[in-house]
Scaffold this motif. Structure first.
Motif: not given
Length: 304
Positions: A303, A206-207, A262, A203-204, A259, A190, A256-257
């Motif tokens: 991801l 969580y990815q 971002y 949040e990072a 990567l 992360s 969850r987006k």
């Protein structure tokens, strides 16, 4: 920023530091150290830390557990990543838990903080350094957090207000656990995302949470058997569906987006992989199973 604060603190020479906040506690840990070293020198271990001031830590988030750990995390802008400094001199002398201080935390940060605490507890649970005592704290943190998240998912954002004590206690338990064992590959992977694209820490993390744990499982099924059992019991689902149920729960609270949303570019997958291997060995070596370069690269690619 830290160097500017260190300069001001050294000029004033206080006898004690009172830190109220989230990342504020990590910053304040540096202020108890004697000497003239820069923040970069501290995090790159170019100096010997000596404690000379008392530190009182009062958290306002339910994520880091920093009030009971010997760890400070900092974004080193020159290296475009986050690094951790872990030395006994950084332990706070006193920790004060006031659940009401979470009441004004915006929902997004409440959720990402709680997920961060869950990852602390989970990575501690599977750490090679874990033991019966740390797993006890980890397990209780996991139960409290997953119960709380399920209540919020069912009843709505405001339901968290009656769970503030549970979330703060869970964060503290997770802090005690990982403060003794350290974290692992989830945190390692992360840090470039946080360092380059300034994605919030929780949040990072969580990815990469389930992706890393599923990679462990693919390599050695029983490496995550005990924690999957814990997850399945807390989520009232089968062990086989534990990771899927967790993703479903979190998706109702925080989408969850991929990567690339971002700002990450596909060409950076190799660079992220190399950065983690070069700068995060402290965490990679503490993983449930050491990940290969190809596995780290594959996680970023999947991801992306």
């Amino acid at each position: 920023m830290l160097d500017a604060m260190l300069k001001d603190m050294r000029e004033k020479q206080p006898e004690r530091i009172i830190a109220i906040g989230g990342s504020v506690i990590d910053c304040a840990k540096l202020f108890v150290l004697e000497g003239t070293a820069s923040a970069e020198d501290m995090f790159l271990h170019r100096c010997t830390p000596e404690k000379s001031r008392e530190l009182i830590a009062i958290p306002t988030t339910c994520g880091s557990g920093s009030e009971v750990s010997r760890i400070s995390i900092c974004e080193l802008t020159s290296l475009h990543t986050k690094l951790g400094l872990a030395v006994d001199a950084l332990y706070p002398d006193q920790a004060v838990l006031i659940p009401e201080l979470l009441s004004k935390l915006p929902f997004f940060y409440f959720v990402t903080s709680g997920i961060d605490a869950l990852i602390h507890a989970s990575e501690s649970f599977v750490s090679p350094k874990s033991n019966a005592y740390t797993r006890m704290f980890s397990a209780e943190a996991i139960r409290l957090l997953l119960h709380g998240f399920q209540v919020i998912a069912k009843e709505g954002e405001d339901a968290r207000m009656r769970l503030l004590g549970d979330f703060m206690q869970a964060s503290n338990f997770a802090g005690i656990a990982f403060g003794n064992t350290g974290t692992g590959a989830v945190h390692a992977l992360s840090y470039p995302l946080s360092g380059i694209y300034h994605v919030t820490h929780g949040e990072a993390n969580y990815q990469f949470f389930t992706a890393v744990f599923q990679t462990y499982e693919a390599r050695e099924k029983y490496s995550v058997y005990d924690i999957k059992k814990l997850f399945s019991e807390a989520l009232s689902c089968s062990m086989e569906d534990a990771f899927t149920c967790m993703e479903t729960l979190f998706s109702t609270l925080l989408a969850r987006k991929p990567l690339h949303e971002y700002g990450m570019k596909e060409s950076e997958i190799k660079g992220f992989t190399d950065s983690v291997i070069e700068s995060q060995q402290r965490l990679l070596s503490n993983s449930a199973i050491p990940l290969s370069r190809d596995e780290i690269h594959s996680i970023y690619k999947a991801l992306f």
